[in-house]
Design an enzyme around this catalytic site. Structure first.
Site, PDB file in Angstrom:
ATOM      1  N   GLN A 343      37.565  31.190  33.627  1.00  0.00           N
ATOM      2  CA  GLN A 343      37.624  32.698  33.761  1.00  0.00           C
ATOM      3  C   GLN A 343      36.170  33.197  33.456  1.00  0.00           C
ATOM      4  OE1 GLN A 343      39.522  30.571  32.077  1.00  0.00           O
ATOM      5  NE2 GLN A 343      41.732  31.171  32.753  1.00  0.00           N
ATOM      6  N   GLN A 365      34.551  31.141  39.085  1.00  0.00           N
ATOM      7  CA  GLN A 365      36.620  31.492  38.847  1.00  0.00           C
ATOM      8  C   GLN A 365      36.941  33.174  38.392  1.00  0.00           C
ATOM      9  OE1 GLN A 365      38.664  28.922  36.402  1.00  0.00           O
ATOM     10  NE2 GLN A 365      40.365  30.050  35.922  1.00  0.00           N
ATOM     11  N   ASP A 366      37.572  33.668  39.115  1.00  0.00           N
ATOM     12  CA  ASP A 366      38.083  35.278  38.676  1.00  0.00           C
ATOM     13  C   ASP A 366      37.058  36.056  38.966  1.00  0.00           C
ATOM     14  OD1 ASP A 366      40.729  33.777  37.884  1.00  0.00           O
ATOM     15  OD2 ASP A 366      40.447  34.542  36.426  1.00  0.00           O
ATOM     16  N   ASP A 387      40.609  31.683  42.630  1.00  0.00           N
ATOM     17  CA  ASP A 387      41.710  32.677  42.331  1.00  0.00           C
ATOM     18  C   ASP A 387      40.377  33.903  42.251  1.00  0.00           C
ATOM     19  OD1 ASP A 387      43.795  31.388  42.206  1.00  0.00           O
ATOM     20  OD2 ASP A 387      43.631  31.658  40.076  1.00  0.00           O
ATOM     21  N   ARG A 453      46.892  31.939  46.219  1.00  0.00           N
ATOM     22  CA  ARG A 453      48.241  31.456  45.446  1.00  0.00           C
ATOM     23  C   ARG A 453      48.959  32.418  44.418  1.00  0.00           C
ATOM     24  NH1 ARG A 453      46.650  27.495  40.499  1.00  0.00           N
ATOM     25  NH2 ARG A 453      44.359  28.817  39.787  1.00  0.00           N
TER      26      ARG A 453
END
Length: 543
Positions: A343, A365-366, A387, A453
């Site tokens: 993250q 990521q993130d 994500d 998701r």
């Protein structure tokens, strides 16, 4: 004689009631039992409510917000005490506790504002915009509490017997209960849908001066490709070479005056250059407009990450925004931590009524943490892997480019929405966007990309009138774990196009919906984030 007269009058009034029936109405009181039946935890609810009946859900909501304010103040003190008592905290745990302290302070502010707004009216007189504000703030409070709980758990600091555990869990239930009561109290009719049977996007026509016709010329002036603010409470220039008022963005923000937005924005013009700094727009700095020289020209960059040591997801942001009414345009924000550091947030946005226009968010990521409250993104580029658009704001993305990069593993997920309560007004809506492979992913095989998701139990995400590229897996969505998803989620698609838009192979979840035009109307800018009330003064287009 008196008794005879009384008896006569009694008979007389009895005869009148037979001939002319009179109905007497008394205020209906709502018992705690009936009030608690609308919640997900009636027994906990009844343990908090007064034993005497109150007049309606609104009164119970006010009562619970007051109790919430008491709880929030004591929780902040408890976190401070915990920080002082743990001299040997790990860097990750220390960072998580500091995040919790900030979040508890925000929660207290939100509750004070909510209570003042509720006390200004009642269930029939409170204006719709004020009700929307309270709904937004209480939704944000629930998010704050869950974020603190998640961060402390991931830092291996919190366990069931820890002194912070019960206050966190009980606080989450109390705040959710306040939200539930007030959601049931609003006396408003359903919102009128905005052109549900037409395209959800506006037509961006261009005027004679080269500016789109939506531009509010009282705010902006376009000439020779430049732009300057005409009406503001002041403006400064940031330039790395020393030619402006400041060399760093942080200096300019620190010097910004208090501003309630009634007379316009405080404008910070950030000249072209790569600004290697971590920038925070604190809650006290409202209605700041940050204007760069263009995507890829004005760049703010950092590399904090969870995998890089010591940072939380919440604390890893290169740019963190809290001040109401923040507006950014023509700026790139990066987190360069890479795929191996997990993250790593480029922008964390927790500012109500905030806007990003023609901005680029670049990470892995993130990338973009659309954390909480009401947000709008227009003509932006968002790059990432896992994500990479996540959080629990009420956020609308319109005419944006969503670019998936090569991940560290074999799977990309565009979104991970974090709604934890059916009463929160949060979710993520994509309208007229383009989902495509970034240059490093284009032509690569063996990597699956999904629209999202479900991060939390009530996750809510929709894609409408968007172009979905061939990179999107036919299933469209993937579960957080296992093979299915909670029935309480809401994932929707409406009138999309492109090779990834075919819905024949989509997941068979109860919470997945092929939306009707009426369904789609719930997630427009005007309906979902009340954009028609506050976006016009920004000059940013919306449809």
């Amino acid at each position: 004689m008196i008794r005879s007269f009384a008896a006569t009058m009694t008979s007389f009034f009895f005869l009148l009631t037979l001939l002319f029936p009179i109905s007497f109405s008394f205020p209906q009181m709502l018992t705690p039992d009936k009030a608690c039946n609308v919640t997900t935890n009636p027994s906990f609810c009844k343990s908090l409510l007064p034993t005497d009946s109150l007049s309606n859900f609104y009164s119970y909501g006010q009562y619970l917000v007051k109790k919430s304010l008491e709880r929030s103040a004591s929780f902040s003190s408890l976190i401070n005490e915990t920080i002082r008592d743990h001299a040997t905290l790990t860097p990750r745990a220390a960072a998580a506790l500091n995040d919790c302290l900030l979040l508890s302070q925000l929660t207290t502010d939100f509750l004070v504002s909510s209570l003042a707004t509720l006390d200004s009216g009642n269930t029939t007189t409170l204006a719709r915009d004020k009700a929307d504000l309270v709904h937004t703030l209480l939704s944000g409070i629930v998010t704050n509490q869950h974020t603190c709980l998640d961060e402390l758990t991931l830092a291996s600091f919190l366990h069931r017997g820890h002194k912070l555990y019960a206050p966190l869990v009980n606080g989450s239930q109390l705040y959710s209960l306040s939200l539930a009561m007030l959601t049931h109290s609003w006396a408003f009719k359903p919102k009128k849908l905005v052109h549900p049977d037409r395209r959800l996007l506006d037509d961006l026509r261009v005027g004679g001066d080269g500016a789109p016709l939506w531009v509010n010329r009282n705010i902006f002036h376009f000439a020779g490709g430049g732009r300057m603010a005409l009406q503001s409470v002041g403006s400064v220039v940031v330039a790395l070479d020393g030619s402006g008022h400041y060399r760093t963005i942080r200096e300019a923000i620190s010097a910004a005056p208090a501003n309630d937005g009634s007379k316009g924005y405080y404008v910070i013009n950030v000249k072209a250059g790569v600004y290697e700094e971590y920038v925070t727009i604190p809650k006290s700095k409202k209605y700041i407009m940050m204007v760069g020289d263009g995507m890829g020209k004005t760049v703010i960059t950092g590399d904090r990450s969870v995998g890089g040591g010591g940072s939380t997801t919440f604390g890893s942001a290169t740019l963190a925004v809290l001040g109401t009414g923040f507006l950014a345009m023509d700026i790139t924000v990066r987190n360069t931590a890479g795929t191996g550091n997990h993250q790593a947030v480029a922008v964390r946005n927790g500012a109500d009524l905030s806007v990003f226009f023609r901005c680029s968010f670049e990470g892995y990521q993130d990338t973009l943490y659309a954390y909480s409250l009401r947000q709008f993104y227009r003509n932006c580029n968002i790059y990432g892997t896992v994500d990479f658009i996540f959080g629990n704001a009420a956020a609308v993305f319109q005419s944006c480019n969503i670019y998936a990069r090569v991940p560290g593993g074999k799977v990309n997920t565009v979104t991970a929405q974090g709604r934890t309560s059916q009463f929160q007004n949060t979710g993520t809506s994509f309208i007229g966007c383009n989902v495509a492979a970034a240059s490093d992913l284009a032509g690569r095989s063996g990597i699956k990309t999904y629209l999202g998701r479900p991060w939390k139990e009530y996750s809510r995400t929709v894609f409408m009138e968007s172009n979905l590229g061939s990179l999107i897996d036919p299933a469209g969505w993937m579960p957080w774990s296992g093979s299915s998803a909670p029935s309480t989620i809401y994932y929707g698609e409406y009138n999309n196009r492109g090779p990834g838009a075919a819905t024949g192979g989509r997941v068979k979840w109860e919470g997945f919906h092929l939306m009707s035009s009426s369904d789609a109307g719930r997630f427009t800018v005007s309906n979902f984030i009340q954009g028609s009330n506050w976006l016009p003064k920004t000059g940013v287009p919306f449809g």
